[in-house]
Scaffold this motif. Sequence first.
Motif, PDB file in Angstrom:
ATOM      1  N   ILE A 163       0.833  -1.199   0.000  1.00  0.00           N
ATOM      2  CA  ILE A 163       0.000   0.000   0.000  1.00  0.00           C
ATOM      3  C   ILE A 163       0.872   1.256   0.000  1.00  0.00           C
ATOM      4  CG2 ILE A 163      -1.724   1.303   1.277  1.00  0.00           C
ATOM      5  CD1 ILE A 163      -2.764  -1.247  -0.053  1.00  0.00           C
ATOM      6  N   GLU A 164       1.899   1.278   0.842  1.00  0.00           N
ATOM      7  CA  GLU A 164       2.778   2.440   0.916  1.00  0.00           C
ATOM      8  C   GLU A 164       3.523   2.659  -0.397  1.00  0.00           C
ATOM      9  OE1 GLU A 164       6.513   4.149   3.598  1.00  0.00           O
ATOM     10  OE2 GLU A 164       5.383   2.384   4.268  1.00  0.00           O
ATOM     11  N   ASN A 165       3.977   1.568  -1.007  1.00  0.00           N
ATOM     12  CA  ASN A 165       4.680   1.677  -2.285  1.00  0.00           C
ATOM     13  C   ASN A 165       3.751   2.203  -3.379  1.00  0.00           C
ATOM     14  OD1 ASN A 165       6.970   1.114  -4.123  1.00  0.00           O
ATOM     15  ND2 ASN A 165       5.594  -0.435  -4.960  1.00  0.00           N
ATOM     16  N   ALA A 166       2.502   1.703  -3.374  1.00  0.00           N
ATOM     17  CA  ALA A 166       1.527   2.166  -4.366  1.00  0.00           C
ATOM     18  C   ALA A 166       1.226   3.643  -4.191  1.00  0.00           C
ATOM     19  CB  ALA A 166       0.250   1.340  -4.265  1.00  0.00           C
ATOM     20  N   LEU A 167       1.106   4.087  -2.946  1.00  0.00           N
ATOM     21  CA  LEU A 167       0.846   5.506  -2.683  1.00  0.00           C
ATOM     22  C   LEU A 167       1.978   6.375  -3.229  1.00  0.00           C
ATOM     23  CD1 LEU A 167      -0.638   5.647   0.935  1.00  0.00           C
ATOM     24  CD2 LEU A 167      -1.685   6.570  -1.138  1.00  0.00           C
ATOM     25  N   LYS A 168       3.199   5.932  -3.003  1.00  0.00           N
ATOM     26  CA  LYS A 168       4.345   6.724  -3.455  1.00  0.00           C
ATOM     27  C   LYS A 168       4.405   6.792  -4.973  1.00  0.00           C
ATOM     28  CE  LYS A 168       7.329   5.990   0.568  1.00  0.00           C
ATOM     29  NZ  LYS A 168       8.582   5.359   1.082  1.00  0.00           N
ATOM     30  N   ARG A 169       4.098   5.698  -5.642  1.00  0.00           N
ATOM     31  CA  ARG A 169       4.228   5.663  -7.102  1.00  0.00           C
ATOM     32  C   ARG A 169       3.017   6.255  -7.808  1.00  0.00           C
ATOM     33  NH1 ARG A 169       4.104   1.620  -9.831  1.00  0.00           N
ATOM     34  NH2 ARG A 169       3.219   0.102  -8.393  1.00  0.00           N
ATOM     35  N   GLN A 170       1.825   6.014  -7.261  1.00  0.00           N
ATOM     36  CA  GLN A 170       0.609   6.395  -7.970  1.00  0.00           C
ATOM     37  C   GLN A 170       0.001   7.701  -7.478  1.00  0.00           C
ATOM     38  OE1 GLN A 170      -0.651   1.743  -8.842  1.00  0.00           O
ATOM     39  NE2 GLN A 170      -2.072   3.068  -7.782  1.00  0.00           N
ATOM     40  N   TRP A 171       0.301   8.088  -6.260  1.00  0.00           N
ATOM     41  CA  TRP A 171      -0.262   9.336  -5.746  1.00  0.00           C
ATOM     42  C   TRP A 171       0.810  10.392  -5.572  1.00  0.00           C
ATOM     43  CZ3 TRP A 171      -5.373  10.560  -4.849  1.00  0.00           C
ATOM     44  CH2 TRP A 171      -5.615  11.781  -4.211  1.00  0.00           C
ATOM     45  N   MET A 172       1.818  10.090  -4.798  1.00  0.00           N
ATOM     46  CA  MET A 172       2.802  11.102  -4.411  1.00  0.00           C
ATOM     47  C   MET A 172       3.809  11.414  -5.506  1.00  0.00           C
ATOM     48  SD  MET A 172       3.421   9.761  -0.511  1.00  0.00           S
ATOM     49  CE  MET A 172       4.480  11.159  -0.075  1.00  0.00           C
ATOM     50  N   SER A 173       3.879  10.569  -6.527  1.00  0.00           N
ATOM     51  CA  SER A 173       4.854  10.822  -7.597  1.00  0.00           C
ATOM     52  C   SER A 173       4.356  11.865  -8.588  1.00  0.00           C
ATOM     53  CB  SER A 173       5.160   9.526  -8.350  1.00  0.00           C
ATOM     54  OG  SER A 173       4.009   9.072  -9.040  1.00  0.00           O
ATOM     55  N   ALA A 174       3.038  12.073  -8.628  1.00  0.00           N
ATOM     56  CA  ALA A 174       2.425  13.019  -9.574  1.00  0.00           C
ATOM     57  C   ALA A 174       2.756  12.672 -11.013  1.00  0.00           C
ATOM     58  CB  ALA A 174       2.881  14.458  -9.283  1.00  0.00           C
ATOM     59  N   SER A 175       2.885  11.376 -11.291  1.00  0.00           N
ATOM     60  CA  SER A 175       3.200  10.951 -12.652  1.00  0.00           C
ATOM     61  C   SER A 175       1.980  11.011 -13.555  1.00  0.00           C
ATOM     62  CB  SER A 175       3.735   9.513 -12.641  1.00  0.00           C
ATOM     63  OG  SER A 175       2.729   8.617 -12.191  1.00  0.00           O
ATOM     64  N   GLY A 176       0.807  10.999 -12.943  1.00  0.00           N
ATOM     65  CA  GLY A 176      -0.418  11.040 -13.730  1.00  0.00           C
ATOM     66  C   GLY A 176      -0.813   9.704 -14.292  1.00  0.00           C
TER      67      GLY A 176
END
Length: 210
Positions: free
Chosen positions: A103-116
């Motif tokens: 969950i934490e990894n997904a948050l960092k990649r999909q939410w906090m990275s702002a990659s869209g």
Amino acid sequence: MKKLFLHTFVFIFTLFVISCAVTKPVVEEEDRINSEGKPVTFPHYNGPKIPLAVIPMGLSERAAKQYPRLLEQSVGLGVHNVLTDALFKTHRFRFVEDNEAIIENALKRQWMSASGAVDQNSAVQMGKILGAKKVIYGEVYDYSEGKEENISGFKVSTKPEIRVGIQIRLVDVETLEYIPASDVKYSTDWGKASAASIEGAVFKLIQNLE
């Protein structure tokens, strides 16, 4: 002459007020009403429950760049929890045990990275690791802040307005078949707008399942 000028001014001002009043889209007005209305009531269901993994949602690149405060982990986790709660209310799913690291990894990649970008392959792989037959993931694809203007006679009033658009996708981890659903809601508060939009999207998803 003064009377003619006065009549002309009143006529022009009346046209201006009318034109402002009719330019507001009807669909958006419905969304505003629904956002402040009663909570969504999901249809009764008493069938078998599907093992489901809920993957944290992503944040659109445009929204992240324009409103960087949304990139806080607590915001993304809050949206994730609201989505899980809404899915729980449907009584259609059995949630697999959360893996905090995933969950934490997904948050960092999909939410906090702002990659869209929210990657379906990654979501499916996470679902397999967690032992789920289906996964749900999605994105806050639309977000804006502004003011709603109301005109009543000669009185103009404004109030803060937040628009949130949510898109979710239910994916079968084996066949990769998916069912999408989305919704947009308005409110004066981020929490209310996002929760209403998530519940609206989940409601539409359930309708598409039937």
